[in-house]
Scaffold this motif. Sequence first.
Motif, mmCIF file in Angstrom:
data_model
loop_
_atom_site.group_PDB
_atom_site.id
_atom_site.type_symbol
_atom_site.label_atom_id
_atom_site.label_comp_id
_atom_site.label_asym_id
_atom_site.label_seq_id
_atom_site.Cartn_x
_atom_site.Cartn_y
_atom_site.Cartn_z
ATOM 1 N N PRO A 77 0.610 -1.002 0.195
ATOM 2 C CA PRO A 77 -0.330 -0.259 0.053
ATOM 3 C C PRO A 77 1.046 1.248 0.164
ATOM 4 O O PRO A 77 2.256 1.285 0.267
ATOM 5 C CB PRO A 77 -0.877 -0.277 1.033
ATOM 6 C CG PRO A 77 -0.640 -1.944 1.732
ATOM 7 C CD PRO A 77 0.615 -2.317 1.424
ATOM 8 N N VAL A 78 0.160 1.980 -1.225
ATOM 9 C CA VAL A 78 0.668 3.521 -0.952
ATOM 10 C C VAL A 78 1.593 4.253 0.690
ATOM 11 O O VAL A 78 2.956 4.515 0.795
ATOM 12 C CB VAL A 78 0.418 4.254 -1.537
ATOM 13 C CG1 VAL A 78 1.305 5.788 -1.670
ATOM 14 C CG2 VAL A 78 0.790 4.161 -3.110
ATOM 15 N N SER A 79 0.774 4.781 1.646
ATOM 16 C CA SER A 79 0.347 4.437 2.793
ATOM 17 C C SER A 79 1.800 3.795 4.002
ATOM 18 O O SER A 79 2.178 4.336 4.923
ATOM 19 C CB SER A 79 -0.678 4.199 3.982
ATOM 20 O OG SER A 79 -0.774 2.529 3.806
ATOM 21 N N VAL A 80 1.826 2.628 3.031
ATOM 22 C CA VAL A 80 3.195 1.471 3.269
ATOM 23 C C VAL A 80 4.822 2.285 2.940
ATOM 24 O O VAL A 80 5.657 2.305 3.737
ATOM 25 C CB VAL A 80 2.721 0.083 3.886
ATOM 26 C CG1 VAL A 80 3.928 -0.518 4.488
ATOM 27 C CG2 VAL A 80 1.874 0.392 4.930
ATOM 28 N N ALA A 81 4.352 2.622 2.087
ATOM 29 C CA ALA A 81 6.057 2.071 1.293
ATOM 30 C C ALA A 81 6.347 3.310 0.703
ATOM 31 O O ALA A 81 7.926 3.794 0.886
ATOM 32 C CB ALA A 81 5.306 2.114 -0.728
ATOM 33 N N LEU A 82 5.914 4.405 1.975
ATOM 34 C CA LEU A 82 6.451 5.797 1.112
ATOM 35 C C LEU A 82 6.392 6.200 2.271
ATOM 36 O O LEU A 82 5.619 6.120 3.204
ATOM 37 C CB LEU A 82 5.319 6.918 0.400
ATOM 38 C CG LEU A 82 5.357 6.801 -0.762
ATOM 39 C CD1 LEU A 82 4.443 7.614 -1.853
ATOM 40 C CD2 LEU A 82 6.921 6.351 -1.368
ATOM 41 N N ASP A 83 7.654 6.829 3.284
ATOM 42 C CA ASP A 83 7.207 7.832 4.221
ATOM 43 C C ASP A 83 6.818 9.491 4.382
ATOM 44 O O ASP A 83 5.967 9.804 3.388
ATOM 45 C CB ASP A 83 8.956 8.141 5.414
ATOM 46 C CG ASP A 83 9.856 8.434 3.800
ATOM 47 O OD1 ASP A 83 9.050 9.441 3.114
ATOM 48 O OD2 ASP A 83 10.969 8.979 3.997
ATOM 49 N N ALA A 84 6.720 9.534 5.583
ATOM 50 C CA ALA A 84 6.513 10.824 5.655
ATOM 51 C C ALA A 84 6.365 12.372 4.729
ATOM 52 O O ALA A 84 5.729 12.743 4.223
ATOM 53 C CB ALA A 84 6.165 11.727 7.507
ATOM 54 N N ALA A 85 8.347 12.272 4.019
ATOM 55 C CA ALA A 85 8.251 12.765 3.106
ATOM 56 C C ALA A 85 8.703 11.982 1.880
ATOM 57 O O ALA A 85 8.892 13.078 1.162
ATOM 58 C CB ALA A 85 9.984 13.019 3.131
ATOM 59 N N GLY A 86 7.223 11.137 1.495
ATOM 60 C CA GLY A 86 7.217 10.923 0.588
ATOM 61 C C GLY A 86 8.633 10.143 -0.096
ATOM 62 O O GLY A 86 8.355 9.298 -1.309
ATOM 63 N N ALA A 87 9.474 9.976 0.240
ATOM 64 C CA ALA A 87 10.307 8.621 0.601
ATOM 65 C C ALA A 87 10.184 7.681 0.542
ATOM 66 O O ALA A 87 9.531 6.847 0.779
ATOM 67 C CB ALA A 87 11.808 9.232 0.854
ATOM 68 N N PRO A 88 10.839 6.921 -0.604
ATOM 69 C CA PRO A 88 10.667 5.260 -0.173
ATOM 70 C C PRO A 88 10.608 4.632 1.382
ATOM 71 O O PRO A 88 12.311 5.114 1.496
ATOM 72 C CB PRO A 88 11.487 4.188 -1.430
ATOM 73 C CG PRO A 88 11.879 6.093 -1.954
ATOM 74 C CD PRO A 88 11.878 6.576 -1.915
ATOM 75 N N SER A 89 10.092 3.915 1.739
ATOM 76 C CA SER A 89 10.241 3.860 2.802
ATOM 77 C C SER A 89 11.358 2.624 3.127
ATOM 78 O O SER A 89 11.207 1.696 2.069
ATOM 79 C CB SER A 89 9.180 3.267 3.780
ATOM 80 O OG SER A 89 8.403 2.081 2.970
ATOM 81 N N ALA A 90 11.353 2.090 3.958
ATOM 82 C CA ALA A 90 12.416 0.898 4.735
ATOM 83 C C ALA A 90 11.953 -0.610 4.243
ATOM 84 O O ALA A 90 12.215 -0.842 3.970
ATOM 85 C CB ALA A 90 12.977 0.966 5.812
ATOM 86 N N PRO A 91 10.465 -0.252 4.795
ATOM 87 C CA PRO A 91 9.143 -1.941 3.935
ATOM 88 C C PRO A 91 9.130 -1.675 3.154
ATOM 89 O O PRO A 91 9.676 -2.459 2.618
ATOM 90 C CB PRO A 91 8.318 -1.693 4.989
ATOM 91 C CG PRO A 91 8.293 -0.755 6.275
ATOM 92 C CD PRO A 91 9.164 0.385 5.207
ATOM 93 N N LEU A 92 9.314 -0.426 1.808
ATOM 94 C CA LEU A 92 9.094 -0.833 0.556
ATOM 95 C C LEU A 92 10.652 -1.482 0.244
ATOM 96 O O LEU A 92 10.637 -2.198 -0.671
ATOM 97 C CB LEU A 92 9.369 0.248 -0.108
ATOM 98 C CG LEU A 92 9.201 0.015 -2.210
ATOM 99 C CD1 LEU A 92 8.004 -0.335 -2.176
ATOM 100 C CD2 LEU A 92 8.684 2.125 -1.970
ATOM 101 N N LEU A 93 11.702 -1.262 0.617
ATOM 102 C CA LEU A 93 12.856 -1.264 -0.154
ATOM 103 C C LEU A 93 13.702 -3.040 0.203
ATOM 104 O O LEU A 93 13.721 -3.444 -0.859
ATOM 105 C CB LEU A 93 14.346 -0.233 0.438
ATOM 106 C CG LEU A 93 13.984 0.481 0.036
ATOM 107 C CD1 LEU A 93 15.342 1.710 0.222
ATOM 108 C CD2 LEU A 93 14.389 1.344 -1.144
ATOM 109 N N LYS A 94 12.832 -3.104 1.607
ATOM 110 C CA LYS A 94 12.754 -4.338 1.409
ATOM 111 C C LYS A 94 11.968 -5.717 0.817
ATOM 112 O O LYS A 94 12.328 -6.918 0.739
ATOM 113 C CB LYS A 94 12.847 -4.502 3.295
ATOM 114 C CG LYS A 94 13.205 -6.397 4.095
ATOM 115 C CD LYS A 94 12.756 -6.190 5.564
ATOM 116 C CE LYS A 94 12.592 -7.688 5.293
ATOM 117 N NZ LYS A 94 12.340 -7.503 7.243
ATOM 118 N N LYS A 95 10.622 -4.876 0.701
ATOM 119 C CA LYS A 95 9.980 -5.855 -0.046
ATOM 120 C C LYS A 95 10.180 -5.811 -1.959
ATOM 121 O O LYS A 95 10.813 -7.255 -2.226
ATOM 122 C CB LYS A 95 8.506 -5.392 0.098
ATOM 123 C CG LYS A 95 7.534 -6.140 -1.240
ATOM 124 C CD LYS A 95 7.393 -7.287 -0.013
ATOM 125 C CE LYS A 95 6.105 -8.619 -1.198
ATOM 126 N NZ LYS A 95 4.890 -7.585 -1.323
#
Length: 702
Positions: A77-95
């Motif tokens: 989900p976008v809400s999980v894939a991006l952090d507050a600043a709109g950058a790729p989150s750690a869960p996204l990079l791991k996935k």
Amino acid sequence: MTQTLLIELLTEELPPKALAKLGKAFADGIVNGLKSRDFLEADSVATAYATPRRLAVSITKVRATSPDKMIREKILPVSVALDAAGAPSAPLLKKLAAMSLAHVTVADLERAQDGKAESFFYTSLAAGSNLLVGLQSSLEDSVAKLPIPKVMSYQRPDGSTVQFVRPAHALIALHGDSVVPVGILGLEASNITEGHRFLTAPGKRAVTIANADAYAATLATEGKVLASVEQRKEQIRTELLAKAGADKVLMPEALLDEVAALVEWPVVYECNFEEEFLAVPQECLILTMQTNQKYFALTDTNGKLRSRFLIVSNIATDTPAAIIDGNERVVRPRLSDAKFFFEQDKKKTLESRLPLLKNVVYHNKLGTQAERSERVTALAGAIAAKLGADVALTERAARLSKADLLTDMVGEFPELQGIMGTYYARNDGEQEDVALAASEHYQPRFAGDALPSTVTGTAVALADKLETLVGIWAIGLQPTGDKDPFALRRHALGVLRMLIEKRLSLSISGLLADAAKQFATVAGFKDPSADVAAFMLDRLRGILRERGFSVNEIEAVVAQNPDRLDDIVQRLEAVQAFAALPESASLAAANKRITNILKKNEEALAAVGEQGVNVALLQDAAEKNLNAAVVRVLPEIDAAFNQGDFAGTLKTLAQLKNEVDAFFNDVMVMAEDVALRNNRLALLSSLHGMMNRVADISKLAV
């Protein structure tokens, strides 16, 4: 590029009764596996083969490589894939790393609605797989899911243990003329199989299949094997008919199927037995030949058994004397046994065997066969009285109907129960109706079987089936799903067919009540008549559908819960004729509307009671005209109905179309004036009763 694919598994002799199912399942498993993996064209054609020593399938237009596919995968989900600043989150990079997509950026992902939230998706091109991979998986799946009756464990030459229905010796996997190097059961694929076990020389038994399209032809010419079950079956049928000449061959399909599963190269030979055996009831001789030896009996044009019979051999030879002599020697002891049983059984009368029924348990909750016999006897007598038949004769027939269960012949061949009872009853000097009832009370045994020919046999047959239905249902063993161990569906269909086809003026509720009375002494008995009646009505719908009536036509009659079935076909034919009239649709719709109105005003109708329509309260022209029309046609309808002219009864209703339509267009039924409203309800009630005398025509409304 597509080519024909051939798969063959060569084995030891497979169980003949399971061969057809094994062959179909083997072929279906491979076809479905390849189809799901996208190796088949839309017009690919599969042909299943099965012999006593092989399972095979050929499939046209099989791809060497499955097509490339676009695969769309949900990432997060976008809400999980991006952090507050709109950058790729750690869960996204791991996935992405876990999916081997570390090189993919957010810009490469598709952002799309996923339910109530947004998610990232990634679409990639997946390269097609090689046929070797797809076939290996399909072959393993197919073999694992085969309906094997009993698994064998055996050792391969390399010492490994394998489990399969029979030891497997070779595997063919050909795509066109190329071997696909798959493996199963410790075997590696090649293009070599074996020919007929006896008709090919031991050193020349190997048969090379040069091309998948040449499989069946090569096996036939070089291996003396007909790979197709159906081809072998039809060849057997053709040769049997040719050898029979002017005689008739008794070749039930089940026997043809089994024999076709026993041979790879069928050849028919003629054999004979001694004329003296023809003194034994021919059913006994036919059954022992078919059941024990898989032989085909012959009768003359009048149905009388001949002393010659036909066998199907797996060996073709110009000098079959040894084969014929061997089969004649094998059958002789069987026929001698049948003759011995028959002669021994005739030394005791059926009546003398009755006390022994006390030693045979029918069901632990329903007592012995002797107790069941008494219930059937009493019930048969009650039915005979209603039919105006000889009660004493019917009770005699019912009492003796199960005595042949204690004979040696029926003990050896349970399929002959009833048939032998008829022979032994005649030998005992019983009246012909009693003798016939011994076999006819089992009728109809299957769909399309004949009904009992006598009223005595009919009464006993009804009693036997009704006693079973009520008794077995009462102890909670009614049919569930596909399970029906006491054949209650067949018993119900038998009762229904007799009531309908013999036009018996018997009440279903009365028959079930009489049957239930016979269980008065059975501890804890609870009358299941209502449930059995509903069960029978469901079966009735099936019978009527098979006769070509539509669902709506059937419901128009069956929805009235008919208690007698002697005129149900005539009612349905009348409904069918009425439905073809141009006025039927309008009247059916009006009747449906009337039904709903009356149902909502049952209390008001009850208050009106039997007083009927008060002519003085009729105000509108439309209701006056409708009432006059009802009064006018009622005598016609009464006369037609009382004469059993159901088509005439319904046709007369067509005269009312204009008045009924005008009534609903111009008259407010639910008037504020209670007296006026109730009078209009009474008019509709009168019309409703007249319209539904033959059937509920509202069921014809779409």
